[in-house]
Design a protein around this motif. Structure first.
Motif, PDB file in Angstrom:
ATOM      1  N   UNK A   1       0.835  -1.208   0.000  1.00 30.75           N
ATOM      2  CA  UNK A   1       0.000   0.000   0.000  1.00 30.75           C
ATOM      3  C   UNK A   1       0.868   1.255   0.000  1.00 30.75           C
ATOM      4  N   UNK A   2       1.938   1.207   0.782  1.00 33.12           N
ATOM      5  CA  UNK A   2       2.851   2.349   0.833  1.00 33.12           C
ATOM      6  C   UNK A   2       3.505   2.557  -0.537  1.00 33.12           C
ATOM      7  N   UNK A   3       3.895   1.440  -1.167  1.00 30.74           N
ATOM      8  CA  UNK A   3       4.518   1.536  -2.479  1.00 30.74           C
ATOM      9  C   UNK A   3       3.584   2.087  -3.526  1.00 30.74           C
ATOM     10  N   UNK A   4       2.332   1.652  -3.500  1.00 29.28           N
ATOM     11  CA  UNK A   4       1.346   2.158  -4.464  1.00 29.28           C
ATOM     12  C   UNK A   4       1.193   3.666  -4.321  1.00 29.28           C
ATOM     13  N   UNK A   5       1.144   4.128  -3.092  1.00 27.93           N
ATOM     14  CA  UNK A   5       1.000   5.571  -2.853  1.00 27.93           C
ATOM     15  C   UNK A   5       2.194   6.337  -3.424  1.00 27.93           C
ATOM     16  N   UNK A   6       3.403   5.802  -3.212  1.00 29.19           N
ATOM     17  CA  UNK A   6       4.608   6.482  -3.709  1.00 29.19           C
ATOM     18  C   UNK A   6       4.679   6.429  -5.230  1.00 29.19           C
ATOM     19  N   UNK A   7       4.278   5.303  -5.802  1.00 27.84           N
ATOM     20  CA  UNK A   7       4.282   5.181  -7.263  1.00 27.84           C
ATOM     21  C   UNK A   7       3.331   6.188  -7.887  1.00 27.84           C
ATOM     22  N   UNK A   8       2.131   6.261  -7.357  1.00 24.82           N
ATOM     23  CA  UNK A   8       1.160   7.212  -7.910  1.00 24.82           C
ATOM     24  C   UNK A   8       1.663   8.648  -7.814  1.00 24.82           C
ATOM     25  N   UNK A   9       2.381   8.950  -6.744  1.00 20.37           N
ATOM     26  CA  UNK A   9       2.902  10.308  -6.565  1.00 20.37           C
ATOM     27  C   UNK A   9       3.993  10.631  -7.583  1.00 20.37           C
ATOM     28  N   UNK A  10       4.701   9.585  -8.078  1.00 19.33           N
ATOM     29  CA  UNK A  10       5.825   9.813  -8.988  1.00 19.33           C
ATOM     30  C   UNK A  10       5.459   9.656 -10.461  1.00 19.33           C
ATOM     31  N   UNK A  11       4.293   9.120 -10.768  1.00 20.24           N
ATOM     32  CA  UNK A  11       3.925   8.859 -12.161  1.00 20.24           C
ATOM     33  C   UNK A  11       4.063  10.106 -13.026  1.00 20.24           C
ATOM     34  N   UNK A  12       4.608   9.884 -14.222  1.00 18.07           N
ATOM     35  CA  UNK A  12       4.839  10.995 -15.133  1.00 18.07           C
ATOM     36  C   UNK A  12       6.173  11.667 -14.919  1.00 18.07           C
ATOM     37  N   UNK A  13       6.901  11.202 -13.902  1.00 16.75           N
ATOM     38  CA  UNK A  13       8.161  11.853 -13.539  1.00 16.75           C
ATOM     39  C   UNK A  13       9.324  10.870 -13.468  1.00 16.75           C
ATOM     40  N   UNK A  14       9.071   9.601 -13.870  1.00 15.47           N
ATOM     41  CA  UNK A  14      10.093   8.547 -13.790  1.00 15.47           C
ATOM     42  C   UNK A  14      10.085   7.784 -15.115  1.00 15.47           C
TER      43      UNK A  14
END
Length: 751
Positions: free
Chosen positions: A42-55
């Motif tokens: 769950x923590x990873x999903x939150x971080x991934x969504x926050x970084x999308x479009x930038x990685x």
């Protein structure tokens, strides 16, 4: 006001459940707040969504996966009744389904789009409906038949992937739906591949690793402690037929050890070398690492990445070092050529190793070459590292990797210098995938094979060739000693090609030296391949300023208690250019022998050695090579080609020069192999096409020392001496050769 309050509450509920089905039967996510928890968190999903479009590398991977799964969804769901071997439609469809479900589950979590969850759910329900009445697979070849596939191994593959999909959509499903899937599909599935097939599950083998991971991962998702314990430690108090053989001829459960931890403890050496070789290590790394990541996330108390001194993470470094300059794994034992670190299993290995193993920047350079990452927490870590420019080259240097659970059962030495790579195999048998080739080697230049190891005789997943499985020629040719670049005595393979005998013994390292950039040496001894015969092989890669490129010096010393015939092949790849001996070609091709692999070799030419040095030059992929070998006029030189007694054309038609010595007890084979010059078909120019070695001479050869003089075309001579007995960095030596005295410390001398 009541109406307004009702509308506001409805909006709030819609917002809260934006990641879930809007069906009123879907439970509040807080009831199961641990999901996803297996690989994605769950923590990873939150971080991934926050970084999308930038990685970029993560975004590109996500885009490709989305396009792939969207296309599958348009095609609809197909779960056919199983009937085929590997390569057949039903096999490939179920194999595709497991990967598609895993990817769709990930997309549901990252993109928050319920169409992916619904797709996984609908497919799982079709499998649930099928599995309740599904019989054992109709193909009967396997020692452990699956239900979806012809062997339990592939069923285990399926459950490893589907466990991840189930974890991703766990909270999308109702409690009733979860109970239905767990009761009718997942629990029976786990029981079938384990309790109902202990001959597959309860042993130490890459097959069992997949089975252990499958049972353990679905157990982690379901919070089923019994399944998790069964995965870690195997089935307890089990009586099994210890004489039964698996599909590959290996004996089952011979030592009573089983479970995931035993499969880490036994096959891996402390250096991370996997006893079946890099091809099967690559295959096993996915279940090893993906289950380990699941354990780390759900059961941190197991401390899986610390187990056996962190050997799982060490093994990734070992595996990467077992690849050539192009990233292709060396085909030791049953290895298919062309398998490389671009395979999806190595994307998993690189990402997990980076995330959990200290974030080695060298791994980022390989991840960039792979050009994709896992769509999970570890893939995000790699993507961020690349984005921040942290990568450094992954340097592959000379390395010695021990074999055996304690590192005491031989090993593999890799000598590297300026693009030249010698792979020296003095390892243990390698379980049921092992070949009978003690002290064999292969040679590469910048990713191109020069002196080859044949690898396996199999067309993996090509149905027309034996259902994609091992062909009979794997035993009659590929495993036999004559198929490798080592000594065959009296046309009989090492250990008589008996698995039970070969598994008991292994060569011993004599010495390994890679500190000197000019001379790097590996030396090992075998005393068990032939009763009463000892083989000591010393291989050196020498960088000499008088030569264009480093060259290989090969010394094979054979001592026996009786006279024998010794055959020593060189499986060169390329076009013969020149020899310094005249050979005769037969009018009709005939096999060289009748068994032990000789029945598969055509004799294409024969000669008697005509000087004390015999030479063969060839051209391969625009580069010239020359073999110079010490001979006497009693030696026979035979040109052979693979392909005799092969009516189905299952073997590659490749050549060798075979040096044969008859009726001798003790002998020493001494050779050099030079890489030199090149040819351009564009300019049609040949540069440095001739050998630079004028003469190769043995000036001393006794129980204690072997000394070789290498003289180049300019008359410059160099002396190489190897210690056959006393060796070690601090060992002092003093001897006289032709009235000249030599003193040095260490295992060898070169000047």
């Amino acid at each position: 006001m009541a109406l307004i309050r009702t509308l506001l509450l409805s909006v709030l509920l819609i917002s809260l459940f934006s990641c879930n089905d809007t069906n009123e039967n879907i439970p509040d996510e807080s009831e199961h707040e641990g999901h996803p928890k297996l690989i994605l968190t769950k923590k990873g999903v939150k971080e991934i969504r926050a970084q999308l479009g930038n990685i970029p590398i993560f975004d590109n991977t996500l885009k490709e996966v989305k396009e792939d799964i969207d296309a599958e969804i348009k095609l609809g769901i197909d779960t056919p009744i199983p009937k085929d071997y590997s390569g057949g439609y039903t096999h490939d469809r179920h194999k595709r389904n497991m990967v598609v479900m895993q990817k769709a589950g990930v997309l549901y979590q990252i993109l928050d789009n319920e169409k992916y969850a619904k797709y996984v759910k609908d497919m799982l329900m079709q499998y649930e409906d099928m599995y309740k009445t599904l019989p054992v697979h109709p193909k009967t070849r396997s020692y452990a038949r699956g239900k979806l596939f012809w062997q339990c191994l592939n069923d285990s593959n399926w459950l490893v992937y589907v466990s991840q999909a189930y974890d991703c959509i766990y909270n999308y499903l109702t409690e009733e739906e979860r109970n239905k899937l767990e009761t009718n599909l997942f629990k029976p599935f786990a029981d079938y591949i384990s309790i109902e097939n202990p001959q597959f599950y309860n042993r130490v083998h890459n097959h069992s690793t997949w089975g252990n991971a499958a049972v353990g991962m679905i157990g982690l998702v379901m919070d089923d402690d019994e399944l998790i314990e069964r995965a870690l430690y195997g089935i307890k108090d089990l009586e099994m037929d210890k004489t039964a053989k698996d599909d590959d001829g290996g004996y089952i459960n011979k030592d009573g050890k089983a479970g995931f931890l035993a499969n880490i403890e036994e096959p891996f050496s402390p250096d991370g070398y996997y006893n079946e070789g890099p091809y099967y290590q690559r295959y096993a790394m996915y279940p090893f690492l993906i289950f380990a990541e699941g354990l780390h996330n759900v059961r941190p108390d197991v401390k899986i990445f610390e187990y056996k001194d962190g050997v799982l993470l060490k093994s990734i470094n070992a595996l990467l070092n077992l690849s050539d300059a192009d990233g292709d794994f060396f085909p030791l034992n049953d290895g298919q050529k062309g398998m490389s670190y671009y395979t999806s299993a190595l994307v998993t290995a690189v990402d997990i190793s980076y995330h959990f193993g200290g974030q080695d920047p060298g791994l980022l350079s390989i991840a960039k070459l792979q050009n994709k990452v896992l769509l999970d927490d570890s893939g995000l870590a790699v993507a961020l590292g690349i984005k921040e420019g942290l990568e450094k080259p992954f340097e592959k240097k000379s390395i010695n990797l021990t074999d055996g659970p304690n590192g005491t059962q031989g090993g593999v030495g890799i000598l590297r210098n300026q693009g030249i790579e010698v792979v020296f195999k003095y390892a243990a048998q390698g379980s049921s995938h092992g070949h009978y080739d003690k002290l064999s080697y292969s040679l590469y230049e910048r990713g191109d094979e020069v002196i080859q190891d044949y690898g396996l005789a199999r067309f993996v997943n090509i149905e027309q060739k034996g259902g994609g499985n091992y062909l009979k020629e794997n035993k009659t040719w590929a495993k036999q000693t004559i198929a490798h670049n080592t000594v065959t005595q009296n046309e009989t393979s090492h250990f008589n090609a008996k698995f039970e005998i070969g598994s008991k013994y292994h060569p011993e390292l004599h010495y390994f030296s890679s500190e000197n950039e000019t001379v790097q040496v590996a030396s090992a001894i075998d005393t068990h391949a032939y009763l009463g015969t000892e083989m000591l092989r010393t291989m050196a890669v020498i960088k000499d300023e008088d030569f264009e490129k480093p060259y290989v010096l090969d010394i094979m010393r054979v001592t026996s208690n009786k006279a024998n015939q010794y055959d020593f092949p060189y499986y060169f790849l390329g076009q013969v250019l020149q020899t310094n001996f005249e050979h005769k070609t037969p009018e009709t091709l005939k096999p060289l022998g009748t068994k032990n692999g000789y029945q598969h070799l055509f004799l294409e030419g024969s000669a008697k050695a005509q000087s004390d040095n015999s030479k063969l030059s060839w051209l391969n992929k625009g580069k010239f090579y020359t073999l110079t070998t010490v001979t006497s006029n009693a030696d026979n030189l035979l040109f052979t080609r693979i392909g005799a007694n092969d009516p189905e054309f299952n073997l590659r038609r490749e050549a060798a020069l075979l040096l044969r010595r008859k009726n001798v007890k003790n002998t020493t084979f001494v050779s050099t192999i030079e890489a030199h010059g090149g040819y351009s078909p564009v300019t049609e120019s040949a540069v440095n096409s001739n050998s630079s070695i004028a003469h190769l001479k043995v000036v001393l050869d006794n129980a204690d020392y072997t000394a070789i003089v290498i003289t180049n075309v300019d008359g410059v001579s160099k002396l190489f001496i190897t210690a056959n007995t006393k060796q070690g960095k601090g060992t002092k030596h003093k001897l006289t050769i032709n009235n000249e005295s030599y003193e040095w410390s260490g295992s060898y001398y070169f000047k």
